[in-house]
Design an enzyme around this catalytic site. Sequence first.
Site, short mmCIF file in Angstrom:
data_model
loop_
_atom_site.label_atom_id
_atom_site.label_comp_id
_atom_site.label_asym_id
_atom_site.label_seq_id
_atom_site.Cartn_x
_atom_site.Cartn_y
_atom_site.Cartn_z
CG HIS A 185 0.87 8.60 -56.46
ND1 HIS A 185 0.38 9.09 -56.92
CD2 HIS A 185 1.52 7.85 -56.59
CE1 HIS A 185 0.01 7.97 -57.52
NE2 HIS A 185 -0.02 6.97 -58.17
CG ASN A 436 -2.50 16.42 -47.67
OD1 ASN A 436 -2.16 16.33 -45.93
ND2 ASN A 436 -3.62 16.28 -47.69
NE ARG A 447 0.18 18.48 -51.20
CZ ARG A 447 -0.80 18.20 -51.23
NH1 ARG A 447 -1.49 19.19 -50.83
NH2 ARG A 447 -1.97 16.73 -50.92
CB CYS A 484 -10.30 17.48 -44.46
SG CYS A 484 -9.79 18.42 -45.26
C1 PEP Z 1 -4.67 19.60 -47.97
O1 PEP Z 1 -3.93 20.09 -47.74
O2 PEP Z 1 -4.13 18.73 -46.45
C2 PEP Z 1 -5.94 19.15 -48.18
C3 PEP Z 1 -7.26 17.73 -47.42
O3 PEP Z 1 -6.52 19.24 -49.57
P1 PEP Z 1 -5.17 18.38 -50.88
O4 PEP Z 1 -4.92 17.66 -50.42
O5 PEP Z 1 -6.50 18.23 -51.36
O6 PEP Z 1 -4.98 19.75 -51.04
MG MG Z 2 -4.49 21.50 -49.95
#
Ligand code: PEP
Ligand code: MG
Length: 551
Positions: A185, A436, A447, A484
């Site tokens: 966060h 991520n 994560r 992304c």
């Molecule tokens: C990711 O997992 O990198 C992603 C962009 O999706 P989120 O962070 O919303 O899970």
């Molecule tokens: Mg994701």
Amino acid sequence: MADVLRGLGVSAGAAAGPALRMGRVPRLPAPRTVTDQAAERAAAREALDQVGRELAERAARAADPAARAILEAQALIAKDPMLAESCDGAIGAGLDAAHAVHTAFTQQADGLRAAGGYLAERAADLEDLRDRAVAWLLGEPMPGIPDPGHPFVLIADDLAPADTATLDPRRVLALVTARGGPTSHTAILARALGLPAVVACQEALAVEDGTLIHIDGDTGAVTLHVTAAVIAETAAETAGSPAESFAGPGRTADGHRVPLLLNIGSADDLPADAATDVEGVEGVGLLRTELLFLGRHDAPGLDEQREAYTRVFRALPGRRVVLRTLDAGADKPLPFLSLADEPNPALGIRGLRTSRTRPEVLETQLAAVAEAAAAADADVWVMAPMVSTAREAADFAARVRAHGLSKVGAMIEVPAAALRAAQILEHVDFLSIGTNDLGQYTMAADRQCGELADLLDPWQPALLDLIASCARAGKAAGKPVGVCGEAASDPWLACVLVGLGISSLSMSRAAVARVGARLSRYSYGDCVRLAESALAAADAAAARAAVTSAS
Ligand code: PEP
Ligand code: MG
């Protein structure tokens, strides 16, 4: 203590100034003997009211929509009658108001932590509310961000959501935390605010208030006892940094085009005049639609969804908008999906998998997207989160195309999907890598677990290998493969991703100028060489060092 401390750089840029540690949580004195339980109950409720009011006022003042949402949620928790009743219960058992609040909130927080996953993350919110209410009862200043009247570098163990949300970037120059990880966060909000940040730097807690320090959010270095000249130079560099003047479009020094796109949760995250005022951005690379669904007991209906998507599409005429279908489950639970209690939600029914049990939720969403796309002239692309197999990608593509939507993609967040990118690309038009999640599943490291920040580091060569193989599959198929995840917000890593063959980068608004400026200083050949040196490194730290020292 060494003069240079090492943490994980999670939000790019440099800053320097006096260090100041976060206001401490109040220490409970010995319990008082209670003579008037009604008065204690009234005091406890008044404390919760005060804290709720203060958070609501801060929410109203917060300019950033993400910050506002966090503060509003915190204010609502403070008003939860169940918490007030737990405090009453503790007072009934003989405790004074401060100890009762402390006990009641701690018990609730412990319960959440034991539940694990998303709920465990909410435990910090409750502890933050507890400390605020106890401070009020003891007549002490609220714990939180100090306000010395001059700019400073904030050092904290970790930041509570309410603190992160109200950071004033004109006062706080940079963040250094002992805990946290690249997708925590704190890291995400620091990037949204454009503040350099270093996390997982345990030793920083021992830095004395007032020590002049320099933070490098790219390399994770925290240098102590710098001179006033360094402070002045850093301030001058930041003010006149080429990043400030980046106008786009995204490209390398020799003109290799790399569209830079935005990650948003709703139309509110777009600049007021998105069509003209997007600072070098070519559209939206990730519209996280679940924000419309979070905290709801019923799914938003077709009309509400159509309206929300239409607002985004209308704001970006002629531009690309990549909409991600509902990404629920694990750290984003949704009550109306009534997913079973899972022992390991991150490996359970989440993302696209929720359509196995609730296909109508996806159908309604796709119908709303199709109607919204028809009502505006954005270039609408639709992708699914958490695709694991080519079969899933094919099924999803068929559903999307049945709604008349022509650009379909798959997010690559599961290592299996990365390994089979070529087969997935037989069914879809593009891939978007969610680094991520791909990072957490590749490294088998949750994560949300700050203690594993080193494994979650997006510079991990294993993660880069998977990204490279997806990019190769995209090249062979003649289809775009973007990133992304948060990795795209790191200016050096962005150059590496381009060198690996990634065709677009999607990130928070605050990261665009730095990423765009860095990319514009290196040729495509330079990026390829940087990528090679990162891939050849033994670990994440060595990969980062190889790239930053090669420049
Ligand atoms: C990711 O997992 O990198 C992603 C962009 O999706 P989120 O962070 O919303 O899970
Ligand atoms: Mg994701």
